[in-house]
Design a protein around this motif. Structure first.
Motif, PDB file in Angstrom:
ATOM      1  N   THR A  21       0.806  -1.219   0.000  1.00  0.00           N
ATOM      2  CA  THR A  21       0.000   0.000   0.000  1.00  0.00           C
ATOM      3  C   THR A  21       0.846   1.280   0.000  1.00  0.00           C
ATOM      4  O   THR A  21       0.308   2.379   0.004  1.00  0.00           O
ATOM      5  N   SER A  25       4.477   3.609  -1.327  1.00  0.00           N
ATOM      6  CA  SER A  25       4.964   4.170  -2.581  1.00  0.00           C
ATOM      7  C   SER A  25       5.722   3.112  -3.419  1.00  0.00           C
ATOM      8  O   SER A  25       5.523   3.011  -4.633  1.00  0.00           O
ATOM      9  N   ILE A  26       6.563   2.317  -2.771  1.00  0.00           N
ATOM     10  CA  ILE A  26       7.252   1.230  -3.500  1.00  0.00           C
ATOM     11  C   ILE A  26       6.215   0.215  -3.996  1.00  0.00           C
ATOM     12  O   ILE A  26       6.299  -0.288  -5.124  1.00  0.00           O
ATOM     13  N   GLU A  72      16.501   0.081   5.724  1.00  0.00           N
ATOM     14  CA  GLU A  72      16.710   0.037   7.177  1.00  0.00           C
ATOM     15  C   GLU A  72      17.120  -1.356   7.637  1.00  0.00           C
ATOM     16  O   GLU A  72      17.845  -1.499   8.623  1.00  0.00           O
ATOM     17  N   GLY A 109       7.253   7.906   0.155  1.00  0.00           N
ATOM     18  CA  GLY A 109       6.608   7.911   1.465  1.00  0.00           C
ATOM     19  C   GLY A 109       7.176   9.021   2.355  1.00  0.00           C
ATOM     20  O   GLY A 109       8.236   9.583   2.069  1.00  0.00           O
TER      21      GLY A 109
HETATM   22  P1  NAD Z   1       5.508   4.212   2.456  1.00  0.00           P
HETATM   23  O1  NAD Z   1       5.332   4.879   3.746  1.00  0.00           O
HETATM   24  O2  NAD Z   1       4.929   4.830   1.238  1.00  0.00           O
HETATM   25  O3  NAD Z   1       4.947   2.705   2.541  1.00  0.00           O
HETATM   26  C1  NAD Z   1       5.338   1.866   3.585  1.00  0.00           C
HETATM   27  C2  NAD Z   1       4.652   0.518   3.517  1.00  0.00           C
HETATM   28  O4  NAD Z   1       5.022  -0.196   4.706  1.00  0.00           O
HETATM   29  C3  NAD Z   1       3.115   0.598   3.523  1.00  0.00           C
HETATM   30  O5  NAD Z   1       2.582  -0.441   2.753  1.00  0.00           O
HETATM   31  C4  NAD Z   1       2.760   0.394   4.998  1.00  0.00           C
HETATM   32  O6  NAD Z   1       1.473  -0.152   5.169  1.00  0.00           O
HETATM   33  C5  NAD Z   1       3.846  -0.588   5.423  1.00  0.00           C
HETATM   34  N1  NAD Z   1       4.112  -0.484   6.865  1.00  0.00           N
HETATM   35  C6  NAD Z   1       4.332   0.651   7.580  1.00  0.00           C
HETATM   36  N2  NAD Z   1       4.526   0.350   8.881  1.00  0.00           N
HETATM   37  C7  NAD Z   1       4.421  -0.987   8.981  1.00  0.00           C
HETATM   38  C8  NAD Z   1       4.492  -1.896  10.080  1.00  0.00           C
HETATM   39  N3  NAD Z   1       4.725  -1.475  11.333  1.00  0.00           N
HETATM   40  N4  NAD Z   1       4.333  -3.209   9.822  1.00  0.00           N
HETATM   41  C9  NAD Z   1       4.087  -3.650   8.569  1.00  0.00           C
HETATM   42  N5  NAD Z   1       3.991  -2.846   7.492  1.00  0.00           N
HETATM   43  C10 NAD Z   1       4.167  -1.526   7.701  1.00  0.00           C
HETATM   44  O7  NAD Z   1       7.091   3.996   2.277  1.00  0.00           O
HETATM   45  P2  NAD Z   1       7.920   3.896   0.916  1.00  0.00           P
HETATM   46  O8  NAD Z   1       8.312   5.245   0.492  1.00  0.00           O
HETATM   47  O9  NAD Z   1       7.237   2.988  -0.054  1.00  0.00           O
HETATM   48  O10 NAD Z   1       9.250   3.194   1.431  1.00  0.00           O
HETATM   49  C11 NAD Z   1       9.323   1.816   1.708  1.00  0.00           C
HETATM   50  C12 NAD Z   1      10.787   1.416   1.846  1.00  0.00           C
HETATM   51  O11 NAD Z   1      11.416   1.567   0.581  1.00  0.00           O
HETATM   52  C13 NAD Z   1      11.575   2.284   2.830  1.00  0.00           C
HETATM   53  O12 NAD Z   1      12.510   1.490   3.482  1.00  0.00           O
HETATM   54  C14 NAD Z   1      12.273   3.291   1.932  1.00  0.00           C
HETATM   55  O13 NAD Z   1      13.472   3.766   2.476  1.00  0.00           O
HETATM   56  C15 NAD Z   1      12.537   2.431   0.693  1.00  0.00           C
HETATM   57  N6  NAD Z   1      12.651   3.212  -0.542  1.00  0.00           N
HETATM   58  C16 NAD Z   1      11.568   3.905  -0.990  1.00  0.00           C
HETATM   59  C17 NAD Z   1      11.666   4.636  -2.164  1.00  0.00           C
HETATM   60  C18 NAD Z   1      10.474   5.357  -2.714  1.00  0.00           C
HETATM   61  O14 NAD Z   1      10.527   5.859  -3.831  1.00  0.00           O
HETATM   62  N7  NAD Z   1       9.362   5.441  -2.026  1.00  0.00           N
HETATM   63  C19 NAD Z   1      12.878   4.692  -2.856  1.00  0.00           C
HETATM   64  C20 NAD Z   1      13.960   3.968  -2.360  1.00  0.00           C
HETATM   65  C21 NAD Z   1      13.841   3.221  -1.207  1.00  0.00           C
END
Ligand code: NAD
Ligand code: MG
Length: 404
Positions: free
Chosen positions: A14, A16-17, A127, A216
């Motif tokens: 759900t 951004s990834i 992380e 995110g």
């Molecule tokens: P986001 O906040 O958009 O999404 C996070 C996801 O994790 C959601 O599906 C949420 O429901 C889930 N989540 C949150 N807390 C949780 C918990 N306690 N238990 C289980 N699930 C949980 O974050 P994002 O931007 O998609 O980033 C996700 C990871 O990818 C991070 O580690 C980020 O550093 C890495 N990342 C993201 C991007 C990007 O473009 N968004 C780029 C590079 C790396």
């Protein structure tokens, strides 16, 4: 099975990834085996209707309610809950590829479970490598898991490295491969051309915006403090089996060159593209083949300049803190990550200033009581989580001093 018919598990579906991954799945018609979500369960439900996975992970208190909802929509999907449920989904061989897209330390258990099961893991959750880099990489080696980075910088570097290194990161030290160092590029975030005082007075709304990437909120705040690049430095050390001194950071505000590998003959190989996470994710999904990602192709004639700027260490002290943490040891990296996570959420709650985040991480890294743990290496998940918890508690104490 070709790479494109291998079923996917998307943890953090759900977010951004998750959005970027499922966009590609839609475009290419990829089968989806399992999904997970934590907060936006309506969105997760819609994804279940659309992709019809076999299994879905939700928070532990929501299993029955979500299962009922699926049943009333005539969807026969197995619902699992909490961290144990995520670990189960991650290790389930019904999927041939697991996207680790959960944010923060909540992603560690499932990442570890996936590598322990010998899965192919498309790793966004940086992380987990910051907290447990040695454990994750050693477990991957022992269990023949494949880790393909989808963090854009690490994916770029992966693409610029020889096949021998793509297959085995310990090969990077073979002198005949001629790798001199890696360059991580950074956008510099939204405060690059602003003053320290502007950063100090930043509102939450300003800090959850990024000039080039749509991500995110936690990673966007990390990008604006440049802690994201600090975490990525540690991530790169583990993924590519190098010390921090072999990795340089250059601010490149256009976010066109996503990172580089430098060779002893003077060659620097770079990967370029529009800033769109679908490119690195599609690369890892199709690897070693290639597939359409839906990302716009880069129009070279639109680029007027590619700038490279040395980071300002005073304004962005997170970079120095991250280098210090990885030089010190596994415990310091756990502390860096946990104190940052707690401080970022305090900032998002409006309790502290943006600049308080790095100041608080620094205080934690100088904490005498915790300090005895910082040089240690950790090879047990329980021990890592125990230190993570102690650091979180200690960070709360420092944050209370700021807000009382
Ligand atoms: P986001 O906040 O958009 O999404 C996070 C996801 O994790 C959601 O599906 C949420 O429901 C889930 N989540 C949150 N807390 C949780 C918990 N306690 N238990 C289980 N699930 C949980 O974050 P994002 O931007 O998609 O980033 C996700 C990871 O990818 C991070 O580690 C980020 O550093 C890495 N990342 C993201 C991007 C990007 O473009 N968004 C780029 C590079 C790396
Ligand atoms: Mg990145």
């Amino acid at each position: 099975m070709t790479a494109l018919t291998v079923p996917l598990t998307v943890l953090g579906a759900t977010g951004s990834i998750g959005d970027s991954t499922l966009d590609i799945a839609r475009l290419a018609g990829l089968p989806v085996y399992a999904l997970s979500g934590f907060g936006r369960l309506d969105k997760l439900f819609d994804l279940c209707v659309e992709f019809r996975p076999s299994r879905v992970g939700v928070p532990s208190g929501k299993v029955d309610e979500f299962a009922k909802r699926l049943k009333s929509a005539n969807l026969a999907i197995d619902v699992v809950g909490g961290q144990d449920g995520l670990a189960e989904l991650a290790s389930d061989k019904g999927a041939g590829k697991v996207v680790a897209g959960i944010v923060g330390s909540a992603g560690l258990g499932s990442t570890l479970s996936a590598v322990r099961a010998g899965q192919t893991v498309l790793l966004a959750n940086k992380e987990s490598l910051v907290m447990a880099g040695e454990l994750v990489m050693n477990t991957a080696r022992t269990h023949n898991a494949v880790i393909l980075p989808i963090d854009s910088e690490h994916n770029a570097i992966f693409q610029c490295l020889p096949k021998a290194v793509q297959d085995d990161n310990t090969a990077i030290h073979r002198t005949e491969l001629g790798i001199k160092k890696l360059w991580l590029t950074a956008s510099g975030g939204g405060f690059l051309h602003k003053s320290y005082d502007d950063m100090k007075n930043a509102t939450v709304a300003q800090a959850v915006k990024h000039p080039n990437w749509n991500m995110g909120s936690k990673i966007t705040v990390d990008s604006n403090t440049m802690m994201n690049k600090g975490l990525e430095l540690i991530e790169a050390c583990h993924l590519f089996n190098l010390s921090e001194s072999q990795i340089d950071i250059a601010i490149h505000p256009q976010s066109i060159i996503h990172s580089m590998a430098e060779y002893v003959d003077g060659s620097i190989l770079a990967q370029l593209g529009t800033p769109d996470m679908r490119t690195p994710i599609a690369h890892a999904l199709a690897y070693p083949d290639r597939m359409e990602s839906g990302a716009k192709s880069l129009n070279l004639f639109d680029i007027s300049a590619l700038e490279f700027i040395r980071p300002d260490k005073d304004k962005f002290k997170s970079l120095t803190l991250a280098r210090h943490a990885i030089q010190t040891g596994g415990g310091a990296c756990i502390a860096l990550n946990a104190s940052n996570e707690v401080s970022v959420s305090a900032f998002l709650d409006g309790r502290i200033r943006l600049t308080d985040i790095a100041d608080t991480v620094e205080r934690v890294l100088n904490d005498d009581e915790l300090g005895a743990e910082f040089g240690r290496h950790f090879d047990e998940l329980d021990e890592i989580l125990a230190l993570d918890k102690r650091v979180r508690d200690r960070t709360d104490v420092y944050l209370r001093k700021l807000t009382d």
